[in-house]
Enzyme design. Structure first.
Site, PDB file in Angstrom:
ATOM      1  CG  PHE A 209      -1.547   1.166   1.376  1.00  0.00           C
ATOM      2  CD1 PHE A 209      -2.756   1.485   0.246  1.00  0.00           C
ATOM      3  CD2 PHE A 209      -1.411   2.429   2.377  1.00  0.00           C
ATOM      4  CE1 PHE A 209      -3.161   2.559   0.637  1.00  0.00           C
ATOM      5  CE2 PHE A 209      -1.864   3.229   2.717  1.00  0.00           C
ATOM      6  CZ  PHE A 209      -2.938   3.654   1.999  1.00  0.00           C
ATOM      7  CG  LEU A 232       1.305  -0.519   5.716  1.00  0.00           C
ATOM      8  CD1 LEU A 232       1.145  -0.046   7.445  1.00  0.00           C
ATOM      9  CD2 LEU A 232       0.017  -0.058   4.683  1.00  0.00           C
ATOM     10  CD  GLU A 233       5.968   5.722   0.405  1.00  0.00           C
ATOM     11  OE1 GLU A 233       6.298   6.589   0.333  1.00  0.00           O
ATOM     12  OE2 GLU A 233       6.201   5.718  -1.329  1.00  0.00           O
ATOM     13  CG  LEU A 234       2.405   4.560   5.710  1.00  0.00           C
ATOM     14  CD1 LEU A 234       1.746   4.048   7.469  1.00  0.00           C
ATOM     15  CD2 LEU A 234       0.887   3.800   4.599  1.00  0.00           C
TER      16      LEU A 234
END
Length: 465
Positions: A209, A232-234
């Site tokens: 994501f 997760l890369e947020l």
């Protein structure tokens, strides 16, 4: 039938409309992915790599069309949009070469010889990877997860942003035309609820994501108890530090580009700068002059260097940060009136540089994702380090200096996934792309990235009973 609509930020018209996948289509895709993966995992890595290269070639041949679609879907100026396909090719081809290299990340891991035994560790694909990709770099962010997943022997289901649905279709078409077996790579146009159900109800073994912290939390919540591999890369609030020994002209040009390219809509763009007090005034003067050279305009016009943000609400969010900072004592160095299209309620927003800022202001602590840069003077490395680390994010950090040894000492203390020296806002596919704190967890790119798409299986053979 529910539909997805892409509203172009250029003129607010519906640019793309697609029906959302039905429950039957979702289940059929999941079933097809599972079945296809059982065969795909047996295909030699060299053949997988050849198919990835062929898909890249297909995309490169359509570069002009894809650039125009990027421009209209999310607003990047047309003169820059095609560069994303060049970047996709660089990353995908590197990962293909890495995957099939003799000592690459997909080969067996040998162990020291032990008399009477054969021992090694084999890397096995996880199964089906669910890639949830964002709109801001719709091909680059997607290929980071898609290419290594396919190379590792997984199947992939891609759910792209509602803002960039054509990117999902074009990616799958390129791989299909290259000869990828049916079911190995598919896309689904989904709303948030159906994407969540894919995670909750099973059928995928990995999710990648890229998006907001809130979105990442929702993914983790949906995946809870399923023991999925979750990447997760947020995003971030990435800092730059200009030391007293930096090449100032170069640092200004690099930081301004890192802050305002793509209208500041980059997870690793520079959003705050710390400049040694001896260079501060000149830095602000030079940066302000350079920012004033940007041309705000329609993304489909060749002369435009600063396009609209993805939507008016995103621009107004950044405007609110700026207005609040000004009310708290910040100083603005750009006159909005110099950019004719700028107005509240519009996606077209003038760039801005702020001084007299501090970390009590949202513009210096909250992700902006827009064309604004806050700049603060610092007395020394210690003050710069404390301010750079004073963030809930940790994706990248950039240092500008002639002293690599000093930069390395600082880098070792920075709470971030990547440390740059004399550059910023760039992904090298040979390096692990990862973040700390609220910038996420997991990793893509590099040999380390492949480890998140495979599981180890140990073989311990006694040669004679």
């Amino acid at each position: 039938m529910q539909k997805l609509q892409c509203i172009s930020p250029i003129d607010n018209r519906v640019y793309v409309e697609r029906p959302l996948a039905t429950e039957y289509e979702i289940q059929n895709a999941l079933s097809g992915a599972q079945g296809a993966q059982q065969h795909w995992r047996q295909v030699p890595v060299s053949e997988r790599a050849a198919l990835v290269r062929a898909a890249v070639k297909n995309l490169q041949q359509k570069k002009t069309q894809l650039a125009e679609e990027i421009c209209w879907q999310m607003g990047r100026p047309i003169q820059y949009a095609g560069g994303e396909i060049d970047g996709l090719a660089e990353r995908a081809l590197y990962m293909a070469d890495l995957a099939e290299s003799a000592q690459g990340p997909l080969g067996d891991i040998p162990l020291p010889e032990k008399s009477g035994f054969t021992r090694f560790i084999r890397r096995e694909p996880l199964g089906t990877s669910f890639v949830i990709a964002p709109w801001n770099y719709p091909y680059l962010t997607a290929i980071n997860a898609i290419a290594p997943a396919i190379l590792a022997g997984n199947s992939v289901i891609l759910k792209h942003s509602a803002q960039t649905p054509l990117c999902a279709e074009q990616l799958v078409a390129a791989f299909t035309e290259a000869g990828l077996p049916p079911g190995v790579f598919q896309y689904l146009h989904l709303d948030h609820r159906d994407a969540e159900q894919v995670l909750i109800n099973g059928g995928v073994q990995h999710v990648a994501f890229t998006g907001s912290v809130a979105g990442g939390a929702a993914v983790e919540s949906a995946a809870a108890g399923r023991f999925l591999s979750v990447g997760l890369e947020l995003g971030g609030k990435d800092p730059a530090y200009v030391r007293a020994d930096a090449d100032l002209e170069y640092a200004v040009a690099s930081i301004v580009d890192g802050a305002f390219f793509n209208s500041g809509q980059s997870c690793c763009g520079i959003e705050r700068a710390y400049v040694h007090e001896s260079l501060f005034d000149e830095f602000v003067q030079r940066a302000t002059a350079l920012i004033r050279e940007y041309r705000l305009g329609r993304s489909d016009e060749q002369s435009t260097t600063l396009g609209p943000l993805v939507r008016a609400s995103a621009a107004d969010f950044v405007r609110d940060q700026i207005d609040e900072a000004l009310a708290q004592g910040a100083q603005a160095h750009i006159d909005d009136g110099d950019f004719a299209l700028d107005q509240r309620g519009s996606a077209y927003m003038a760039p801005q540089l702020l001084t007299s800022v501090n970390h009590n202001m949202r513009v210096m602590s909250e992700e902006s994702f827009g064309p604004v840069l806050g700049v603060m003077p610092v007395a020394d490395d210690g003050e710069a380090l404390a301010l750079m680390n004073d963030s809930e994010y940790g994706l990248t950090a950039a240092i500008y200096s002639a002293d690599a040894e000093a930069a390395l000492a600082l880098g070792d203390q920075l709470q971030t996934g990547t440390v740059f020296l004399n550059r910023c806002d760039y992904l090298d596919p040979a390096l692990a792309w990862t973040g700390v704190k609220n910038s996420g967890r997991g990793c893509t790119l590099s040999g380390v990235g492949f480890e998140h798409l495979t599981r180890p299986k140990s073989f311990h053979f006694r040669l004679e009973p």
